[in-house]
Design a protein around this motif. Sequence first.
Motif, PDB file in Angstrom:
ATOM      1  N   ALA A  39       0.811  -1.225   0.000  1.00 51.64           N
ATOM      2  CA  ALA A  39       0.000   0.000   0.000  1.00 51.64           C
ATOM      3  C   ALA A  39       0.842   1.271   0.000  1.00 51.64           C
ATOM      4  O   ALA A  39       0.492   2.255  -0.665  1.00 51.64           O
ATOM      5  CB  ALA A  39      -0.930   0.002   1.217  1.00 51.64           C
ATOM      6  N   ILE A  40       1.961   1.257   0.727  1.00 52.12           N
ATOM      7  CA  ILE A  40       2.775   2.464   0.865  1.00 52.12           C
ATOM      8  C   ILE A  40       4.154   2.300   0.241  1.00 52.12           C
ATOM      9  O   ILE A  40       4.660   3.193  -0.436  1.00 52.12           O
ATOM     10  CB  ILE A  40       2.923   2.838   2.360  1.00 52.12           C
ATOM     11  N   GLY A  41       4.781   1.142   0.470  1.00 54.09           N
ATOM     12  CA  GLY A  41       6.130   0.936  -0.021  1.00 54.09           C
ATOM     13  C   GLY A  41       7.162   1.408   0.984  1.00 54.09           C
ATOM     14  O   GLY A  41       6.832   1.822   2.100  1.00 54.09           O
ATOM     15  N   ALA A  42       8.414   1.381   0.604  1.00 54.87           N
ATOM     16  CA  ALA A  42       9.515   1.738   1.508  1.00 54.87           C
ATOM     17  C   ALA A  42       9.759   3.241   1.502  1.00 54.87           C
ATOM     18  O   ALA A  42      10.853   3.726   1.180  1.00 54.87           O
ATOM     19  CB  ALA A  42      10.778   0.980   1.109  1.00 54.87           C
ATOM     20  N   ASP A  43       8.739   3.980   1.863  1.00 55.67           N
ATOM     21  CA  ASP A  43       8.804   5.442   1.921  1.00 55.67           C
ATOM     22  C   ASP A  43       8.694   5.862   3.388  1.00 55.67           C
ATOM     23  O   ASP A  43       7.623   5.755   3.997  1.00 55.67           O
ATOM     24  CB  ASP A  43       7.679   6.052   1.088  1.00 55.67           C
ATOM     25  N   GLY A  44       9.781   6.355   3.958  1.00 52.38           N
ATOM     26  CA  GLY A  44       9.807   6.689   5.370  1.00 52.38           C
ATOM     27  C   GLY A  44       8.774   7.717   5.781  1.00 52.38           C
ATOM     28  O   GLY A  44       8.105   7.561   6.824  1.00 52.38           O
ATOM     29  N   ASP A  45       8.630   8.762   4.993  1.00 54.95           N
ATOM     30  CA  ASP A  45       7.680   9.824   5.340  1.00 54.95           C
ATOM     31  C   ASP A  45       6.247   9.298   5.368  1.00 54.95           C
ATOM     32  O   ASP A  45       5.475   9.610   6.288  1.00 54.95           O
ATOM     33  CB  ASP A  45       7.792  10.979   4.331  1.00 54.95           C
ATOM     34  N   LYS A  46       5.890   8.503   4.375  1.00 52.58           N
ATOM     35  CA  LYS A  46       4.523   7.976   4.319  1.00 52.58           C
ATOM     36  C   LYS A  46       4.274   6.971   5.438  1.00 52.58           C
ATOM     37  O   LYS A  46       3.174   6.913   5.992  1.00 52.58           O
ATOM     38  CB  LYS A  46       4.271   7.329   2.948  1.00 52.58           C
ATOM     39  N   LEU A  47       5.294   6.183   5.762  1.00 56.72           N
ATOM     40  CA  LEU A  47       5.140   5.218   6.845  1.00 56.72           C
ATOM     41  C   LEU A  47       4.948   5.923   8.183  1.00 56.72           C
ATOM     42  O   LEU A  47       4.120   5.515   9.013  1.00 56.72           O
ATOM     43  CB  LEU A  47       6.370   4.299   6.897  1.00 56.72           C
ATOM     44  N   LEU A  48       5.711   6.984   8.399  1.00 57.93           N
ATOM     45  CA  LEU A  48       5.577   7.742   9.635  1.00 57.93           C
ATOM     46  C   LEU A  48       4.203   8.392   9.736  1.00 57.93           C
ATOM     47  O   LEU A  48       3.566   8.388  10.815  1.00 57.93           O
ATOM     48  CB  LEU A  48       6.671   8.815   9.710  1.00 57.93           C
ATOM     49  N   LYS A  49       3.729   8.947   8.628  1.00 58.96           N
ATOM     50  CA  LYS A  49       2.409   9.580   8.609  1.00 58.96           C
ATOM     51  C   LYS A  49       1.326   8.556   8.926  1.00 58.96           C
ATOM     52  O   LYS A  49       0.398   8.829   9.707  1.00 58.96           O
ATOM     53  CB  LYS A  49       2.170  10.218   7.244  1.00 58.96           C
ATOM     54  N   HIS A  50       1.437   7.359   8.313  1.00 60.00           N
ATOM     55  CA  HIS A  50       0.451   6.314   8.560  1.00 60.00           C
ATOM     56  C   HIS A  50       0.463   5.888  10.020  1.00 60.00           C
ATOM     57  O   HIS A  50      -0.601   5.661  10.630  1.00 60.00           O
ATOM     58  CB  HIS A  50       0.728   5.104   7.657  1.00 60.00           C
ATOM     59  N   TYR A  51       1.656   5.806  10.585  1.00 60.61           N
ATOM     60  CA  TYR A  51       1.748   5.401  11.989  1.00 60.61           C
ATOM     61  C   TYR A  51       1.062   6.412  12.903  1.00 60.61           C
ATOM     62  O   TYR A  51       0.319   6.037  13.827  1.00 60.61           O
ATOM     63  CB  TYR A  51       3.212   5.255  12.384  1.00 60.61           C
ATOM     64  N   ASN A  52       1.321   7.706  12.663  1.00 49.67           N
ATOM     65  CA  ASN A  52       0.745   8.742  13.504  1.00 49.67           C
ATOM     66  C   ASN A  52      -0.774   8.815  13.358  1.00 49.67           C
ATOM     67  O   ASN A  52      -1.486   9.084  14.335  1.00 49.67           O
ATOM     68  CB  ASN A  52       1.364  10.105  13.170  1.00 49.67           C
ATOM     69  N   GLU A  53      -1.268   8.568  12.152  1.00 53.61           N
ATOM     70  CA  GLU A  53      -2.697   8.712  11.906  1.00 53.61           C
ATOM     71  C   GLU A  53      -3.489   7.432  12.216  1.00 53.61           C
ATOM     72  O   GLU A  53      -4.644   7.512  12.658  1.00 53.61           O
ATOM     73  CB  GLU A  53      -2.938   9.122  10.452  1.00 53.61           C
ATOM     74  N   TYR A  54      -2.879   6.284  11.977  1.00 56.25           N
ATOM     75  CA  TYR A  54      -3.625   5.034  12.140  1.00 56.25           C
ATOM     76  C   TYR A  54      -2.874   3.971  12.965  1.00 56.25           C
ATOM     77  O   TYR A  54      -3.453   3.322  13.846  1.00 56.25           O
ATOM     78  CB  TYR A  54      -3.955   4.411  10.770  1.00 56.25           C
ATOM     79  N   GLY A  55      -1.627   3.774  12.652  1.00 56.67           N
ATOM     80  CA  GLY A  55      -0.891   2.655  13.232  1.00 56.67           C
ATOM     81  C   GLY A  55      -0.787   2.670  14.736  1.00 56.67           C
ATOM     82  O   GLY A  55      -0.903   1.613  15.381  1.00 56.67           O
ATOM     83  N   LYS A  56      -0.542   3.835  15.317  1.00 55.29           N
ATOM     84  CA  LYS A  56      -0.419   3.927  16.766  1.00 55.29           C
ATOM     85  C   LYS A  56      -1.697   3.477  17.439  1.00 55.29           C
ATOM     86  O   LYS A  56      -1.676   2.703  18.416  1.00 55.29           O
ATOM     87  CB  LYS A  56      -0.072   5.355  17.169  1.00 55.29           C
ATOM     88  N   ALA A  57      -2.837   3.958  16.910  1.00 54.03           N
ATOM     89  CA  ALA A  57      -4.133   3.600  17.497  1.00 54.03           C
ATOM     90  C   ALA A  57      -4.457   2.120  17.295  1.00 54.03           C
ATOM     91  O   ALA A  57      -5.119   1.493  18.125  1.00 54.03           O
ATOM     92  CB  ALA A  57      -5.228   4.476  16.895  1.00 54.03           C
ATOM     93  N   GLU A  58      -3.961   1.580  16.198  1.00 54.64           N
ATOM     94  CA  GLU A  58      -4.239   0.172  15.891  1.00 54.64           C
ATOM     95  C   GLU A  58      -3.290  -0.780  16.615  1.00 54.64           C
ATOM     96  O   GLU A  58      -3.459  -1.996  16.574  1.00 54.64           O
ATOM     97  CB  GLU A  58      -4.112  -0.062  14.374  1.00 54.64           C
ATOM     98  N   GLY A  59      -2.293  -0.211  17.266  1.00 51.71           N
ATOM     99  CA  GLY A  59      -1.343  -1.044  18.017  1.00 51.71           C
ATOM    100  C   GLY A  59      -0.361  -1.791  17.124  1.00 51.71           C
ATOM    101  O   GLY A  59       0.121  -2.877  17.496  1.00 51.71           O
ATOM    102  N   ARG A  60      -0.057  -1.241  15.978  1.00 53.42           N
ATOM    103  CA  ARG A  60       0.879  -1.894  15.039  1.00 53.42           C
ATOM    104  C   ARG A  60       2.309  -1.848  15.581  1.00 53.42           C
ATOM    105  O   ARG A  60       2.695  -0.903  16.268  1.00 53.42           O
ATOM    106  CB  ARG A  60       0.818  -1.219  13.666  1.00 53.42           C
ATOM    107  N   VAL A  61       3.084  -2.873  15.236  1.00 53.97           N
ATOM    108  CA  VAL A  61       4.489  -2.928  15.640  1.00 53.97           C
ATOM    109  C   VAL A  61       5.268  -1.869  14.885  1.00 53.97           C
ATOM    110  O   VAL A  61       5.226  -1.816  13.647  1.00 53.97           O
ATOM    111  CB  VAL A  61       5.084  -4.322  15.368  1.00 53.97           C
ATOM    112  N   ALA A  62       6.003  -1.031  15.615  1.00 52.51           N
ATOM    113  CA  ALA A  62       6.702   0.081  14.967  1.00 52.51           C
ATOM    114  C   ALA A  62       8.141   0.238  15.450  1.00 52.51           C
ATOM    115  O   ALA A  62       8.783   1.232  15.147  1.00 52.51           O
ATOM    116  CB  ALA A  62       5.932   1.382  15.192  1.00 52.51           C
TER     117      ALA A  62
END
Length: 235
Positions: A211-234
Motif C-alpha cells: 500500500a505504501i512501499g519503503a517510503d519513510g515519510d509515508k510510513l511515519l504519517k500512517h503510523y501517527n494517523e492510524y498505526g499507533k491507534a491500531e497497536g501496530r508494531v513500529a
Amino acid sequence: MKLLVKRNLAVITAFLMVVGTFITGDIKVSAAGGDTTVYLTKTGEKYHSDGCSSLSKSKIATTLQDAVDKGYEACKKCKPPKLDSTSQAAALQANAVAAPAKTTATTTTSTAASNGDTVVYTTKTGTKYHADGCRSLGKSKIQTTLQSAVDKGYEACKVCKPPKLATASTAQAPQTNAANGVVEALKTYKGNTDEFNAYAYYTNNVDLQTAIGADGDKLLKHYNEYGKAEGRVAK
C-alpha cells in the motif's frame, strides 16, 4: 638377365611385406577400445600413456572413452592410443539413443539456471565459476550461488560448462538489489525515534509494503494517523 629380374622382384616383394607389417602394427597400437586405460593430470588438457614425463606431478587413471568424452586430446609426446572407429561409432549410437533423456536433463539445467540460487563453485584464485566435479576444483572448492558468482564478476568455466544465469534472472537481480537498498535505508530514516522505526514498521506490516512501499515519510504519517491507534508494531 631374367634370373636377375626375378631376384630383384623377390627382394622388393619381401621389403614391401616387412614395411606393411610395421605399418599394420602401428595402426593396431595407435587405435584402441574405449576401455583402454590412459592417464590424466590435475591441470592438463591431454591424456597420456603410462610412463609419460608429463605424469610426474599428478597421475589420474581413467578410460580412453571417458577421456575423449570429456574433451581431452592425445599427448603429442608419449603418443597414447586413439579411440578406434568402432568405439567411436558405438559412443555416437549410445548418445543418439539417450537423446531424449539428455534433452530432459538440459531442460532441467536450464530451469535451474533461471534461478540465481543454483549452486556453483569458485576457487581461491580463479576468475571462473564451475560445476561440481570440474577438474579445476582440485586445489580449492568454494560453494556459492550462481547469482552471487555472476554479481562478483565470475565467468562460466569453459571446461566443465556450468549453467549460465538466464536473462530473466540477470534483469531481475539489479531490480531486487535496488529494492533491498531502499528498504535498508529505512534503518537510518531521519524520522526514526525510540517509539517509531521506519524499517521495523515496514517489515512487520506486510499490508503496508504494497500500500505504501519503503517510503519513510509515508510510513511515519500512517503510523501517527492510524498505526499507533491500531497497536501496530513500529520498533
